[in-house]
Design an enzyme around this catalytic site. Structure first.
Site, PDB file in Angstrom:
ATOM      1  N   ASP A  45     -28.298  53.534   8.678  1.00  0.00           N
ATOM      2  CA  ASP A  45     -27.967  54.210   7.440  1.00  0.00           C
ATOM      3  C   ASP A  45     -26.591  54.834   7.691  1.00  0.00           C
ATOM      4  O   ASP A  45     -26.098  54.844   8.821  1.00  0.00           O
ATOM      5  CB  ASP A  45     -29.037  55.263   7.092  1.00  0.00           C
ATOM      6  N   TRP A  46     -25.981  55.339   6.660  1.00  0.00           N
ATOM      7  CA  TRP A  46     -24.583  55.794   6.824  1.00  0.00           C
ATOM      8  C   TRP A  46     -24.556  57.122   7.590  1.00  0.00           C
ATOM      9  O   TRP A  46     -24.991  58.148   7.079  1.00  0.00           O
ATOM     10  CB  TRP A  46     -23.900  55.863   5.464  1.00  0.00           C
TER      11      TRP A  46
END
Ligand code: GLC
Length: 728
Positions: A260-261
């Site tokens: 995920d970022w």
């Protein structure tokens, strides 16, 4: 060197041409991948394993290996983001179709619609030249407060599993990768980046992993996104048990794991625990800095250095690159890949159909709905949600649709004879597309105007609920209370006082407290429906479409009735460091059934403008071996005077067991469309293997012999027949 690279390019394109006849099998692709890996420098290999911009990773220019481009999100292709900041790029050619959020898709209980949804959104992603679509999200609905439940498929692992597979398969038929997310146990937004989840192996395998397992093993998903949170003390984006052992080991997953970022946190763990593509890391690790020096990523120079000094085998980066190249051959390097399409009538029709079939009729006293389009009748459509954009906001799944038909617009277009009047009632602040300046709005005058408007009408339709702003149905944090915000409870009472002929559209992606329920004669759950929202709402309100949606999650009467909240703060939201899923396998209706707590509305519940009868419910036999399938037949009759659809639901429970069990669990369902006055007998197959429980002592699944009960009905709290069967 030049001669050599010509040879390479020729080889490369020969291969590409050859695959045009699709006569190259996976194993030959693997051989090609290995031959390419042997040509790459270590620096080139490492560079492929992390972001080069907000939503892309490097290729290898000298060999003609392309970049990989990704985009959110699960119910529409997000507007283009800038290269190296979270700002939108301001393109004028990136507006798209906003499809209904996935909670609505789940509520349709219609896997065929999920296939159409996946095909359409995949075509739009291909047209927008994306190789990876960052969706669907399948995290289980554990608490009604989770800010992102609207993006997911509800509280039941079987429903989520059955609905996610067609979506993924059909996205990927466009040679675009779906990316199932967030793996795993990201069941809240509060403290999402740091909270450590503690949950039993049984609940992990029986509740939280099945939809991911179905995505990998049944849908053959090409990308999986890790989650922000920890599990048993380790970040789930690079997790020894979840990523290496279960995903890539037991499930034999051959695709890529994307972070995920800014969910990656350590070079050695990212390298050795299965992370293949690191995205969104800020050099300060928070993922929020704009100074994303990509060389400082965990899988960038620190990873290169660790390989060079022998701390990490080069085979580790080779495996990552192998997966990344496989992703390319499945997407951007796929010959005759196609061009996709965007904002087509076909896509708008799918968006409308999913919305129509996902809308849930919750209450309909004295047949308040449908509302006839009649000369001389005035309908007051009240509420900010009647006009507020709901494709804006909500976090990374927000969209820039080519258009968004609001509930008011849809009703105005549909009702030609009746007079539609509107008042906002309250204003909560500008949404992205809203050009009203709050300072010019006096809340009291808005309220007075709405009450006056309601007085003038024959029928009042209040459009309430939540919206996609912070601390509501929005990524990044959770709701802080279960009730409706903006004093809606009082407002609903005021409307009722001046006009008893009051109905309500509930625009949410979550359950809410309903102390105002006795004030509304009719109640429709309308989700976040995207571009075609107003048309689909008008279709159902007018009776053009008979609602057939069923709730994909329970509506507790009060928050503490919900299993995640019963055990207090340590269970939800945790103490800021740890949280304990103490309800264990008893999530959602499993809790309500087993603890004998009546919810306001039950999982699987939804009314129709017609009536259906389930009869002649039989099992093909009563004794089964473990490799058999239980065949349940059921006659469904539309005994009302409106064509419609019913969802037959089959649950299974075991009263006497050596392990704790929920009273019953969904193991099969089928949606049956029937003209008024007609019947149809359907068969629903329940493989005995699907009745297995996860034996923690053996770390494996086990089918317990003995007596089971099959529950057949049209809602988890409306069972028509129980059948005893024996597994021998
Ligand atoms: C966000 C979300 C994830 C999304 C990604 C890129 O933080 O958790 O679902 O795909 O970042 O926007």
């Amino acid at each position: 060197m030049i001669k050599y690279s010509y040879l390479l390019v020729i080889t490369f394109f020969t291969f590409t041409l050859a695959t045009a006849q699709n006569d190259i099998k996976d194993n030959e692709i693997n051989k090609k991948i290995d031959s390419i890996i042997s040509l790459l420098t270590l620096e080139e290999k490492v560079a492929m394993c992390h972001a080069q911009s907000k939503f892309s990773t490097k290729g290898v220019e000298r060999l003609g290996i392309p970049e990989i481009w990704m985009s959110d999100g699960p119910h529409g292709v997000r507007a283009e983001i800038s290269w190296d900041s979270w700002d939108y790029a301001g393109w004028t050619n990136d507006s798209i179709t906003a499809f209904p959020a996935l909670t609505c898709l789940a509520a349709s209980f219609n896997p065929n619609l999920s296939a159409q949804f996946g095909k359409s959104i995949g075509e739009e992603a291909l047209y927008r030249e994306k190789d990876v679509l960052l969706g669907p999200g399948v995290n289980i609905y554990r608490t009604p407060l989770n800010g992102r439940n609207f993006e997911y498929l509800g509280e039941d692992p079987h429903l989520a599993s059955k609905m996610v597979v067609p979506y993924i398969k059909n996205v990927q038929k466009n040679n675009v990768a779906a990316c199932v997310k967030h793996f795993a146990l990201n069941n809240q937004e509060h403290w999402r980046s740091t909270i450590n989840v503690e949950v039993s192996d049984r609940a992990l395998h029986e509740i939280y992993l099945p939809a991911f397992k179905a995505a990998v093993q049944d849908a053959k998903v090409w990308a999986v996104m890790g989650a922000y949170n920890k599990f048993r003390g380790q970040y789930t984006t690079h997790h020894e048990l979840l990523t290496n052992k279960i995903l890539k080991g037991d499930w034999e997953y051959d695709g890529v794991v994307i972070s995920d970022w800014s969910s990656a946190h350590d070079t050695m763990e990212a390298a050795l625990n299965g992370l293949d593509m690191e995205m969104g890391t800020g050099t300060d690790g928070l993922g929020t800095t704009t100074s994303n020096h990509y060389d400082y990523y965990y899988l960038a120079s620190p990873f290169l250095k660790a390989i060079k000094n022998g701390n990490i085998e080069e085979s580790v980066v080779d495996d990552k690159v192998r997966r990344i190249l496989r992703l390319m051959f499945r997407t951007t390097l796929k010959p005759n890949r196609g061009f996709g399409s965007v904002n087509t009538k076909a896509h708008h029709d799918v968006a409308r159909k999913v919305a129509q079939e996902g809308i849930v009729l919750l209450k309909n006293e004295n047949n308040f709905f449908p509302i006839e389009d009649k000369e001389g009748v005035t309908i007051a459509v009240i509420g900010e949600n009647a006009t507020r954009s709901m494709t804006a906001g909500g976090g990374s799944s927000e969209l820039k649709p080519q258009f968004e038909i609001s509930p008011l617009e849809g009703l105005k277009q549909r009702y030609k004879k009746a007079k539609i009047i509107h008042a906002m009632g309250y204003h909560t602040g500008p949404s992205v597309y809203d050009n009203i300046i709050p300072s010019k709005l006096n809340q009291d005058s808005l309220r007075v105007e709405a009450i006056e408007t309601a007085k003038k009408a024959d029928i009042v339709l209040y459009v309430g609920g939540l919206n996609k702003s912070h601390l509501q149905d929005c990524e990044g944090d959770d709701r802080q209370s279960y009730e409706l915000p903006y004093n809606q409870k009082e407002f609903i009472s005021e409307l009722k006082t001046v006009n008893p002929n009051l109905g309500m559209l509930l625009v949410t992606g979550n359950a809410v407290e309903t102390p105002w329920l006795d004030k509304v004669n009719g109640l429709i759950q309308t989700w976040y429906l995207g571009s075609m929202a107003g048309h689909a709402i008008a279709d159902v309100v007018s009776g053009d479409i008979n609602p057939s949606g069923k709730l994909p999650f329970s509506f507790p009467k009060q928050l503490k009735d919900n299993g995640a909240h019963f055990y207090g703060e340590l269970s939800y939201p945790g103490d800021g460091v740890n949280q304990y899923y103490k309800e264990d396998i008893l999530v959602g209706y499993r809790w309500f059934d087993t603890k004998k707590i009546e919810p306001q509305y039950a999982f699987g519940y939804g009314l129709s403008y017609s009536n259906f009868d389930l009869s002649d419910i039989e099992s093909n036999t009563n004794k089964f071996n473990t490799d058999d399938s239980i065949k349940i037949s059921c006659k469904v009759s539309n005994i009302g005077n409106v064509d419609g659809a019913e969802v037959v639901q089959v649950y299974v429970g075991k009263k006497k067991s050596k392990v704790k069990r929920a009273l019953k669990e969904l193991k099969g369902f089928e949606k049956v469309t029937l003209k008024s006055g007609t019947s149809k007998t359907i068969d629903i197959d329940i493989p005995v293997s699907s009745l297995a429980f996860y034996n923690e002592g053996k770390s494996d699944w086990e089918i317990e012999k003995g007596e089971y009960i099959i529950y057949v009905g049209n809602a988890s709290n409306n069972i028509t027949k129980k059948i005893k069967v024996k597994i021998q």
